[in-house]
Motif scaffolding. Structure first.
Motif, PDB file in Angstrom:
ATOM      1  N   ILE A  19      -4.141   9.222   8.360  1.00  0.00           N
ATOM      2  CA  ILE A  19      -4.819   8.033   8.881  1.00  0.00           C
ATOM      3  C   ILE A  19      -6.024   8.441   9.726  1.00  0.00           C
ATOM      4  CG2 ILE A  19      -4.583   6.065  10.467  1.00  0.00           C
ATOM      5  CD1 ILE A  19      -1.716   5.728   9.372  1.00  0.00           C
ATOM      6  N   LEU A  20      -5.908   9.519  10.475  1.00  0.00           N
ATOM      7  CA  LEU A  20      -7.034   9.995  11.276  1.00  0.00           C
ATOM      8  C   LEU A  20      -8.211  10.436  10.400  1.00  0.00           C
ATOM      9  CD1 LEU A  20      -5.193  12.064  14.037  1.00  0.00           C
ATOM     10  CD2 LEU A  20      -6.261   9.805  14.271  1.00  0.00           C
ATOM     11  N   ASP A  21      -7.926  10.929   9.202  1.00  0.00           N
ATOM     12  CA  ASP A  21      -8.974  11.379   8.282  1.00  0.00           C
ATOM     13  C   ASP A  21      -9.659  10.231   7.554  1.00  0.00           C
ATOM     14  OD1 ASP A  21      -8.365  14.004   8.942  1.00  0.00           O
ATOM     15  OD2 ASP A  21      -7.087  14.321   7.177  1.00  0.00           O
ATOM     16  N   VAL A  22      -9.051   9.062   7.543  1.00  0.00           N
ATOM     17  CA  VAL A  22      -9.561   7.926   6.772  1.00  0.00           C
ATOM     18  C   VAL A  22     -10.968   7.536   7.220  1.00  0.00           C
ATOM     19  CG1 VAL A  22      -9.237   5.441   6.382  1.00  0.00           C
ATOM     20  CG2 VAL A  22      -7.324   7.004   6.077  1.00  0.00           C
ATOM     21  N   ASP A  23     -11.234   7.528   8.496  1.00  0.00           N
ATOM     22  CA  ASP A  23     -12.537   7.115   9.012  1.00  0.00           C
ATOM     23  C   ASP A  23     -13.664   7.930   8.379  1.00  0.00           C
ATOM     24  OD1 ASP A  23     -14.673   7.593  11.521  1.00  0.00           O
ATOM     25  OD2 ASP A  23     -14.036   5.514  11.197  1.00  0.00           O
ATOM     26  N   TYR A  50      -6.030   3.240   0.332  1.00  0.00           N
ATOM     27  CA  TYR A  50      -5.520   4.308   1.197  1.00  0.00           C
ATOM     28  C   TYR A  50      -3.999   4.310   1.310  1.00  0.00           C
ATOM     29  CZ  TYR A  50      -9.956   6.315   2.226  1.00  0.00           C
ATOM     30  OH  TYR A  50     -11.143   6.966   2.088  1.00  0.00           O
ATOM     31  N   VAL A  51      -3.362   3.167   1.197  1.00  0.00           N
ATOM     32  CA  VAL A  51      -1.901   3.172   1.148  1.00  0.00           C
ATOM     33  C   VAL A  51      -1.451   3.965  -0.076  1.00  0.00           C
ATOM     34  CG1 VAL A  51       0.149   1.752   0.724  1.00  0.00           C
ATOM     35  CG2 VAL A  51      -1.461   1.085   2.496  1.00  0.00           C
ATOM     36  N   GLY A  52      -2.097   3.733  -1.208  1.00  0.00           N
ATOM     37  CA  GLY A  52      -1.766   4.468  -2.421  1.00  0.00           C
ATOM     38  C   GLY A  52      -2.050   5.958  -2.299  1.00  0.00           C
ATOM     39  N   LYS A  53      -3.191   6.301  -1.724  1.00  0.00           N
ATOM     40  CA  LYS A  53      -3.541   7.717  -1.555  1.00  0.00           C
ATOM     41  C   LYS A  53      -2.575   8.420  -0.604  1.00  0.00           C
ATOM     42  CE  LYS A  53      -6.787   9.679  -2.782  1.00  0.00           C
ATOM     43  NZ  LYS A  53      -6.941  10.607  -3.875  1.00  0.00           N
ATOM     44  N   ILE A  54      -2.235   7.767   0.491  1.00  0.00           N
ATOM     45  CA  ILE A  54      -1.308   8.373   1.455  1.00  0.00           C
ATOM     46  C   ILE A  54       0.079   8.485   0.841  1.00  0.00           C
ATOM     47  CG2 ILE A  54      -0.164   8.043   3.690  1.00  0.00           C
ATOM     48  CD1 ILE A  54      -2.841   6.809   4.679  1.00  0.00           C
ATOM     49  N   GLU A  55       0.482   7.479   0.079  1.00  0.00           N
ATOM     50  CA  GLU A  55       1.790   7.526  -0.580  1.00  0.00           C
ATOM     51  C   GLU A  55       1.844   8.694  -1.569  1.00  0.00           C
ATOM     52  OE1 GLU A  55       4.647   4.757  -3.404  1.00  0.00           O
ATOM     53  OE2 GLU A  55       2.844   3.898  -2.536  1.00  0.00           O
ATOM     54  N   GLU A  56       0.805   8.848  -2.347  1.00  0.00           N
ATOM     55  CA  GLU A  56       0.743   9.949  -3.307  1.00  0.00           C
ATOM     56  C   GLU A  56       0.804  11.299  -2.597  1.00  0.00           C
ATOM     57  OE1 GLU A  56      -2.402  11.716  -6.626  1.00  0.00           O
ATOM     58  OE2 GLU A  56      -2.988  10.055  -5.326  1.00  0.00           O
ATOM     59  N   GLY A  57       0.026  11.443  -1.536  1.00  0.00           N
ATOM     60  CA  GLY A  57       0.022  12.687  -0.775  1.00  0.00           C
ATOM     61  C   GLY A  57       1.356  12.951  -0.090  1.00  0.00           C
ATOM     62  N   ILE A  79       9.093   5.821   1.135  1.00  0.00           N
ATOM     63  CA  ILE A  79       7.816   6.359   1.607  1.00  0.00           C
ATOM     64  C   ILE A  79       6.855   5.216   1.891  1.00  0.00           C
ATOM     65  CG2 ILE A  79       5.786   7.707   0.953  1.00  0.00           C
ATOM     66  CD1 ILE A  79       7.696   9.508  -0.647  1.00  0.00           C
ATOM     67  N   ARG A  80       6.783   4.237   0.995  1.00  0.00           N
ATOM     68  CA  ARG A  80       5.889   3.089   1.193  1.00  0.00           C
ATOM     69  C   ARG A  80       6.270   2.341   2.465  1.00  0.00           C
ATOM     70  NH1 ARG A  80       2.489  -0.349  -2.063  1.00  0.00           N
ATOM     71  NH2 ARG A  80       2.176   1.597  -3.172  1.00  0.00           N
ATOM     72  N   GLY A  81       7.565   2.203   2.721  1.00  0.00           N
ATOM     73  CA  GLY A  81       8.029   1.538   3.937  1.00  0.00           C
ATOM     74  C   GLY A  81       7.606   2.271   5.196  1.00  0.00           C
TER      75      GLY A  81
END
Length: 100
Positions: A19-23, A50-57, A79-81
């Motif tokens: 999340i910190l990297d998203v900006d 980004y929810v999808g990208k973070i979930e994948e990662g 993970i999504r939760g």
């Protein structure tokens, strides 16, 4: 799935760091979201992205951390939760990035 508290803490830390990297990612990757993707609401578009990208990662991260197969140990809904528990933080980060 995440009965081991050390794995859960590690996953939480991974999500917070992503999340910190998203900006900075938004500024580099999506300078003109509305124009390129023709989306009506760039905040919702980027949130879903980004929810999808973070979930994948996170899934890859857990598979490496636990050396488990994707079939039994890792539950993508869980993970999504966990990611959704950081909804406000992610939403605010994206909002800040696109309003700068």
């Amino acid at each position: 799935m995440l009965q081991d508290s050390s794995i859960r803490k590690s996953l939480d830390l991974y999500i917070k760091n992503r999340i910190l990297d998203v900006d900075s990612e938004i500024k580099q990757t999506f300078p003109n979201v509305k124009k390129i993707w023709k989306c009506e609401n760039e905040l919702d578009f980027l949130y879903g992205y980004y929810v999808g990208k973070i979930e994948e990662g996170a899934l890859r991260y857990l598979l490496k951390a636990t050396r488990a197969s994707a079939g039994g140990y890792v539950d993508s809904f869980e993970i999504r939760g966990i990611i959704e528990s950081y909804k406000n933080q992610l939403y605010n980060t994206i909002k800040t990035a696109i309003n700068q």
